[in-house]
Write a protein that holds these residues in place. Sequence first.
Motif, mmCIF file in Angstrom:
data_model
loop_
_atom_site.group_PDB
_atom_site.id
_atom_site.type_symbol
_atom_site.label_atom_id
_atom_site.label_comp_id
_atom_site.label_asym_id
_atom_site.label_seq_id
_atom_site.Cartn_x
_atom_site.Cartn_y
_atom_site.Cartn_z
ATOM 1 N N THR A 30 0.818 -1.218 0.000
ATOM 2 C CA THR A 30 0.000 0.000 0.000
ATOM 3 C C THR A 30 0.852 1.268 0.000
ATOM 4 O O THR A 30 0.313 2.369 0.059
ATOM 5 C CB THR A 30 -0.901 0.038 1.246
ATOM 6 N N THR A 31 2.167 1.088 -0.010
ATOM 7 C CA THR A 31 3.123 2.201 0.073
ATOM 8 C C THR A 31 2.855 3.080 1.300
ATOM 9 O O THR A 31 2.885 4.300 1.223
ATOM 10 C CB THR A 31 3.147 3.069 -1.215
ATOM 11 N N CYS A 32 2.620 2.414 2.414
ATOM 12 C CA CYS A 32 2.316 3.152 3.651
ATOM 13 C C CYS A 32 3.584 3.654 4.355
ATOM 14 O O CYS A 32 3.516 4.447 5.279
ATOM 15 C CB CYS A 32 1.527 2.265 4.607
ATOM 16 N N TYR A 33 4.722 3.151 3.947
ATOM 17 C CA TYR A 33 6.030 3.558 4.491
ATOM 18 C C TYR A 33 6.303 3.062 5.913
ATOM 19 O O TYR A 33 7.281 3.479 6.523
ATOM 20 C CB TYR A 33 6.214 5.092 4.443
ATOM 21 N N ILE A 91 12.909 1.133 2.026
ATOM 22 C CA ILE A 91 12.236 -0.072 1.522
ATOM 23 C C ILE A 91 11.076 0.272 0.595
ATOM 24 O O ILE A 91 10.932 -0.303 -0.491
ATOM 25 C CB ILE A 91 11.715 -0.927 2.700
ATOM 26 N N THR A 92 10.233 1.192 1.022
ATOM 27 C CA THR A 92 9.056 1.539 0.206
ATOM 28 C C THR A 92 9.485 2.142 -1.120
ATOM 29 O O THR A 92 8.887 1.861 -2.165
ATOM 30 C CB THR A 92 8.146 2.525 0.968
ATOM 31 N N ASP A 93 10.513 2.954 -1.073
ATOM 32 C CA ASP A 93 10.996 3.556 -2.318
ATOM 33 C C ASP A 93 11.540 2.482 -3.254
ATOM 34 O O ASP A 93 11.376 2.567 -4.476
ATOM 35 C CB ASP A 93 12.072 4.608 -2.013
ATOM 36 N N ILE A 94 12.170 1.466 -2.683
ATOM 37 C CA ILE A 94 12.631 0.341 -3.510
ATOM 38 C C ILE A 94 11.430 -0.331 -4.171
ATOM 39 O O ILE A 94 11.461 -0.680 -5.352
ATOM 40 C CB ILE A 94 13.426 -0.671 -2.657
#
Length: 172
Positions: A83-86, A98-101
């Motif tokens: 969900t790209t919640c970071y 991690i999310t940016d990856i």
Amino acid sequence: MTESWGQFKSFDGKKFKALDAEFTNEVSKLIGGQDLTTCFQCAKCSAGCPVSDKVNIQIHEVMRMLLFGLKEVLETDMVWLCTTCYTCQQRCPQGIEITDILFGLKNLAFKKGITPAGYIGARQSLYDTGRLYAPTEWERDDLGLDPVPELNIADTKKLLDKNKLMKLEVEE
Ligand code: SF4
Ligand code: SF4
């Protein structure tokens, strides 16, 4: 368009191809990719992930696959169900983005044609109508809302054209 998305279900019994140096090189150029080698597999990222019970491969396992240069990682459902919640990025004791990856993995998967059909449709809908989904009049009627307002989509199209989003083709 491949239908292989999400078919990678488990490490069990899976024989991987040898490390793919080209893929490793691609990943190292992603935002956050250069820090991958600092991952020590604590799984703190997975422990806080809100979709951990929905995916077949956990985010710390994704990180492991990336470290090993296993391009099958692009076929895991985590790439698209994230969900790209970071949360993972905030929790990582090593400060790995991690999310940016994962954003980068989405792009790589898209370029290689490993994209759920719904995402391709959403892109087209955004370009054609300015909306990801077409709202239905009857639902608005039921809620006592006004008819669906018209959108001026010229600016949306200009933006998408400028970003070359529509020119990004999936490989056959
Ligand atoms: S939290 Fe960071 S160090 Fe721990 S497994 Fe996840 S990515 Fe690796
Ligand atoms: S950003 Fe994605 S992988 Fe990370 S915790 Fe949120 S849903 Fe999970």
